[in-house]
Scaffold this motif. Structure first.
Motif, PDB file in Angstrom:
ATOM      1  N   LEU A   1      67.205  46.280  27.601  1.00 12.80           N
ATOM      2  CA  LEU A   1      66.059  45.445  27.236  1.00 12.80           C
ATOM      3  C   LEU A   1      64.956  46.289  26.596  1.00 12.80           C
ATOM      4  CD1 LEU A   1      66.022  43.266  30.460  1.00 12.80           C
ATOM      5  CD2 LEU A   1      66.635  42.486  28.164  1.00 12.80           C
ATOM      6  N   VAL A   2      64.479  45.840  25.459  1.00 15.90           N
ATOM      7  CA  VAL A   2      63.476  46.604  24.719  1.00 15.90           C
ATOM      8  C   VAL A   2      62.181  45.805  24.680  1.00 15.90           C
ATOM      9  CG1 VAL A   2      62.965  47.746  22.520  1.00 15.90           C
ATOM     10  CG2 VAL A   2      65.347  47.471  23.249  1.00 15.90           C
ATOM     11  N   PHE A   3      61.122  46.384  25.217  1.00 13.52           N
ATOM     12  CA  PHE A   3      59.816  45.719  25.191  1.00 13.52           C
ATOM     13  C   PHE A   3      58.759  46.694  24.691  1.00 13.52           C
ATOM     14  CE2 PHE A   3      62.167  43.433  28.489  1.00 13.52           C
ATOM     15  CZ  PHE A   3      62.088  42.155  27.972  1.00 13.52           C
TER      16      PHE A   3
ATOM     17  N   GLY B   1      64.082  37.397  26.987  1.00  9.43           N
ATOM     18  CA  GLY B   1      64.565  38.348  27.987  1.00  9.43           C
ATOM     19  C   GLY B   1      63.944  38.229  29.364  1.00  9.43           C
ATOM     20  N   LYS B   2      63.304  37.100  29.651  1.00  4.79           N
ATOM     21  CA  LYS B   2      62.610  36.968  30.942  1.00  4.79           C
ATOM     22  C   LYS B   2      63.588  36.975  32.119  1.00  4.79           C
ATOM     23  CE  LYS B   2      60.774  33.105  29.601  1.00  4.79           C
ATOM     24  NZ  LYS B   2      61.329  33.067  28.228  1.00  4.79           N
ATOM     25  N   THR B   3      64.625  36.133  31.998  1.00  2.49           N
ATOM     26  CA  THR B   3      65.587  36.062  33.106  1.00  2.49           C
ATOM     27  C   THR B   3      66.297  37.400  33.274  1.00  2.49           C
ATOM     28  OG1 THR B   3      65.939  33.800  32.397  1.00  2.49           O
ATOM     29  CG2 THR B   3      67.474  34.653  34.021  1.00  2.49           C
ATOM     30  N   SER B   4      66.689  37.970  32.135  1.00  3.02           N
ATOM     31  CA  SER B   4      67.392  39.257  32.194  1.00  3.02           C
ATOM     32  C   SER B   4      66.502  40.318  32.834  1.00  3.02           C
ATOM     33  CB  SER B   4      67.785  39.728  30.789  1.00  3.02           C
ATOM     34  OG  SER B   4      68.468  38.721  30.120  1.00  3.02           O
ATOM     35  N   LEU B   5      65.201  40.278  32.487  1.00  7.95           N
ATOM     36  CA  LEU B   5      64.286  41.281  33.033  1.00  7.95           C
ATOM     37  C   LEU B   5      64.148  41.133  34.551  1.00  7.95           C
ATOM     38  CD1 LEU B   5      62.395  43.655  32.513  1.00  7.95           C
ATOM     39  CD2 LEU B   5      60.593  42.054  31.880  1.00  7.95           C
TER      40      LEU B   5
ATOM     41  N   SER C   1      59.110  31.221  33.228  1.00 10.08           N
ATOM     42  CA  SER C   1      58.712  29.927  32.673  1.00 10.08           C
ATOM     43  C   SER C   1      58.610  30.029  31.157  1.00 10.08           C
ATOM     44  CB  SER C   1      57.364  29.518  33.255  1.00 10.08           C
ATOM     45  OG  SER C   1      56.911  28.385  32.567  1.00 10.08           O
ATOM     46  N   ASN C   2      59.011  28.958  30.478  1.00  9.91           N
ATOM     47  CA  ASN C   2      58.892  28.937  29.013  1.00  9.91           C
ATOM     48  C   ASN C   2      57.547  28.384  28.568  1.00  9.91           C
ATOM     49  OD1 ASN C   2      61.377  30.022  28.554  1.00  9.91           O
ATOM     50  ND2 ASN C   2      62.412  28.068  28.300  1.00  9.91           N
ATOM     51  N   ILE C   3      56.789  27.850  29.515  1.00 10.52           N
ATOM     52  CA  ILE C   3      55.469  27.352  29.105  1.00 10.52           C
ATOM     53  C   ILE C   3      54.400  28.330  29.585  1.00 10.52           C
ATOM     54  CG2 ILE C   3      56.093  24.896  28.974  1.00 10.52           C
ATOM     55  CD1 ILE C   3      54.633  24.595  31.700  1.00 10.52           C
TER      56      ILE C   3
HETATM   57  N1  LIG Z   1      63.463  42.244  24.552  1.00 12.32           N
HETATM   58  C1  LIG Z   1      64.794  42.202  24.511  1.00 12.32           C
HETATM   59  N2  LIG Z   1      65.506  43.346  24.342  1.00 12.32           N
HETATM   60  C2  LIG Z   1      66.837  43.303  24.292  1.00 12.32           C
HETATM   61  N3  LIG Z   1      67.578  42.192  24.434  1.00 12.32           N
HETATM   62  C3  LIG Z   1      66.941  41.032  24.614  1.00 12.32           C
HETATM   63  C4  LIG Z   1      65.516  40.979  24.667  1.00 12.32           C
HETATM   64  N4  LIG Z   1      65.153  39.701  24.860  1.00 12.32           N
HETATM   65  C5  LIG Z   1      66.282  38.978  24.950  1.00 12.32           C
HETATM   66  N5  LIG Z   1      67.354  39.775  24.805  1.00 12.32           N
HETATM   67  C6  LIG Z   1      68.748  39.331  24.828  1.00 12.32           C
HETATM   68  O1  LIG Z   1      68.767  37.911  24.837  1.00 12.32           O
HETATM   69  C7  LIG Z   1      69.550  37.402  25.927  1.00 12.32           C
HETATM   70  C8  LIG Z   1      68.855  36.210  26.531  1.00 12.32           C
HETATM   71  O2  LIG Z   1      67.756  36.618  27.298  1.00 12.32           O
HETATM   72  P1  LIG Z   1      67.215  35.800  28.573  1.00 12.32           P
HETATM   73  O3  LIG Z   1      68.131  34.687  28.928  1.00 12.32           O
HETATM   74  O4  LIG Z   1      66.898  36.788  29.614  1.00 12.32           O
HETATM   75  O5  LIG Z   1      65.894  35.217  27.963  1.00 12.32           O
HETATM   76  P2  LIG Z   1      64.878  34.170  28.590  1.00 12.32           P
HETATM   77  O6  LIG Z   1      63.540  34.551  28.089  1.00 12.32           O
HETATM   78  O7  LIG Z   1      65.059  34.083  30.057  1.00 12.32           O
HETATM   79  O8  LIG Z   1      65.366  32.843  27.891  1.00 12.32           O
HETATM   80  P3  LIG Z   1      65.261  31.327  28.424  1.00 12.32           P
HETATM   81  O9  LIG Z   1      63.829  31.072  28.683  1.00 12.32           O
HETATM   82  O10 LIG Z   1      65.812  30.530  27.274  1.00 12.32           O
HETATM   83  O11 LIG Z   1      66.123  31.266  29.644  1.00 12.32           O
HETATM   84  C9  LIG Z   1      69.717  38.554  26.889  1.00 12.32           C
HETATM   85  O12 LIG Z   1      71.009  38.583  27.378  1.00 12.32           O
HETATM   86  C10 LIG Z   1      69.455  39.802  26.077  1.00 12.32           C
HETATM   87  O13 LIG Z   1      70.679  40.344  25.650  1.00 12.32           O
END
Ligand SMILES: Nc1ncnc2c1ncn2[C@@H]1O[C@H](COP(=O)(O)OP(=O)(O)OP(=O)(O)O)[C@@H](O)[C@H]1O
Length: 415
Positions: A123-125, A168-172, A283-285
């Protein structure tokens, strides 16, 4: 003062080597290597002991660490040696007493696990977002663990990540739980991530659903009773709880809906009193969510679309993966953005391909991380269509894929 360097070592499941043996061998590897690449997993070893016992080593912090000039002596190494759990996701199914129908109410992972291995690093932020988040949460858990009175210093164990979809919120959240399980293994010898499936909770209304929710949380309570266990509870799209409650109040949802929501909220309030729980929400909002426990979240972090620099890093990691798998056969390295800046973005033999990728990154500003990680696939599917290509050919295809994606979005907007 010495700077801390985290050395995370993944020990093979079958390995019986002691912590000291591993430390000695890894230390030697760090000393022997001219430039151990910080922030990326080292998976190939020359030493027979490491090959037999270790899957990967990750050295965090600092990009330009070189040991031959003695810089390493200024650092203090902190070792985290762990094994990856490979059981995967365990679904908790709740069965209705009425008709025996099953509901997948939550998913559990025992951490650290194979599913989330390397997720944090992928994840890149912007700048220090990940490290700041990790320190916030570590402090939160430390204060809870030490019993700091929250009447004097207020904090709680709720994190809210909000922002547009696919950023990337859920992934983070999942990566953060995994990182904590590795970094805090001294304090917590068992760590579990529980993802509450809010969608499935509302997909079907059981008259006894309130009772089922209580049953689900009773297992979490059980784990929390053990002080040395840490439970990270993930509630994705937390606004759906608030929406369901509002709709129920307005009479738009069946009364069972409000029973489920209230049961979930009451249970969250209960588990919040345990010092060894962390509640991660997304949250998306961005506007206020009408839920008290989110409102009081200490950490409310906005996660937006990646900047050009982050886009460049994400694409660069995609290229590296395609090189590893030989879909891109040329092994030329893309340079870091820092290096491009230092060269004032001047074209040269060593920077040409990187500059091309930088231009593509500028075109891709405003795309979500999810879209960015899909584009290399689309580039190959639409514009490559052969098993192996050169890096230049691939970058041309990527540029076309970005153009096509933008065009498709425009057309979608018009319809
Ligand atoms: N900042 C990032 N750096 C690298 N990969 C990212 C990043 N953001 C999203 N991704 C990629 O996008 C995919 C989806 O991310 P994720 O489901 O965590 O997003 P989210 O914000 O939770 O989305 P949603 O709100 O639609 O659930 C991840 O598996 C990741 O591979």
């Amino acid at each position: 003062m010495a700077r801390v360097i985290h050395v995370e070592v993944v020990q093979r499941l079958e390995s019986r080597a002691s912590v000291d043996q591993i430390k000695i061998a890894v230390n030697k590897m760090i000393d022997d290597k001219l430039k151990p690449s910080a922030g990326t997993f080292i998976k190939r070893f020359d030493d027979a002991f490491l090959v037999e016992h270790i899957e990967a080593v990750l050295i965090s912090e600092g990009n330009e660490i070189s040991c031959k000039n003695g810089i390493f002596s200024e650092f203090q190494f902190v070792y985290h040696i762990y094994r990856l759990n490979d059981e995967g996701r365990q679904r908790e199914l709740l069965e209705s007493e009425e008709d025996g129908e099953e509901l997948s109410a939550s998913s559990h992972w025992t951490l650290p696990c194979t599913d989330f291995h390397g997720l944090w690093e992928s994840l890149v932020f912007e700048s220090s977002l990940k490290d700041d988040l990790l320190s916030f949460v570590e402090t939160t858990l430390l204060f809870s663990d030490k019993g700091v009175d929250s009447n004097f210093i207020s904090w709680n164990r709720v994190v809210l990540l909000h922002g547009p979809p696919g950023t990337g919120k859920t992934s983070l959240c999942k990566a953060l739980a995994q990182k904590l399980s590795i970094r805090m293994a001294d304090r917590y010898n068992h760590c579990e991530l529980v993802e509450i499936n809010t969608h499935s909770l509302f997909s079907k209304w059981f008259s006894e659903s309130g009772k089922l929710v209580m049953k689900m949380f009773s297992k979490i309570h059980e784990i929390l009773e053990t002080e040395s266990s840490l439970v990270c509870v993930l509630i994705d799209e937390v606004e759906s709880l608030a929406h369901a409650r509002q709709s129920a109040v307005k009479g738009l949802e069946p009364s069972d809906a409000i029973r489920v929501v209230n049961a979930v909220l009451t249970q969250i309030d209960h588990i919040k009193s345990y010092p060894n729980v962390l509640i991660l929400t997304t949250s998306n909002i961005t506007a206020g969510i009408d839920l008290a426990f989110v409102d009081r979240a200490d950490i409310k972090q906005y996660i937006g679309y990646p900047s050009v620099a982050a886009v460049y890093e994400i694409f660069k990691s995609c290229v590296k993966e395609l090189q590893r798998t030989n879909i891109i056969h040329s092994k030329d390295n893309l340079v870091t953005l820092k290096l491009l800046e230092l060269s004032s973005f001047q074209p040269s033999e060593s920077t040409n391909t990187s500059l091309k990728l930088y231009d593509i990154s500028k075109l891709s500003e405003g795309f979500s991380g999810r879209t960015l990680r899909k584009l290399p696939f689309l580039a190959h599917a639409y514009f490559v269509q052969k098993p192996s290509v050169s890096l230049t050919e691939f970058l041309n295809a990527l540029e076309k894929a970005v153009g096509k994606f933008k065009q498709d979005c425009e057309e979608l907007k018009r319809t």
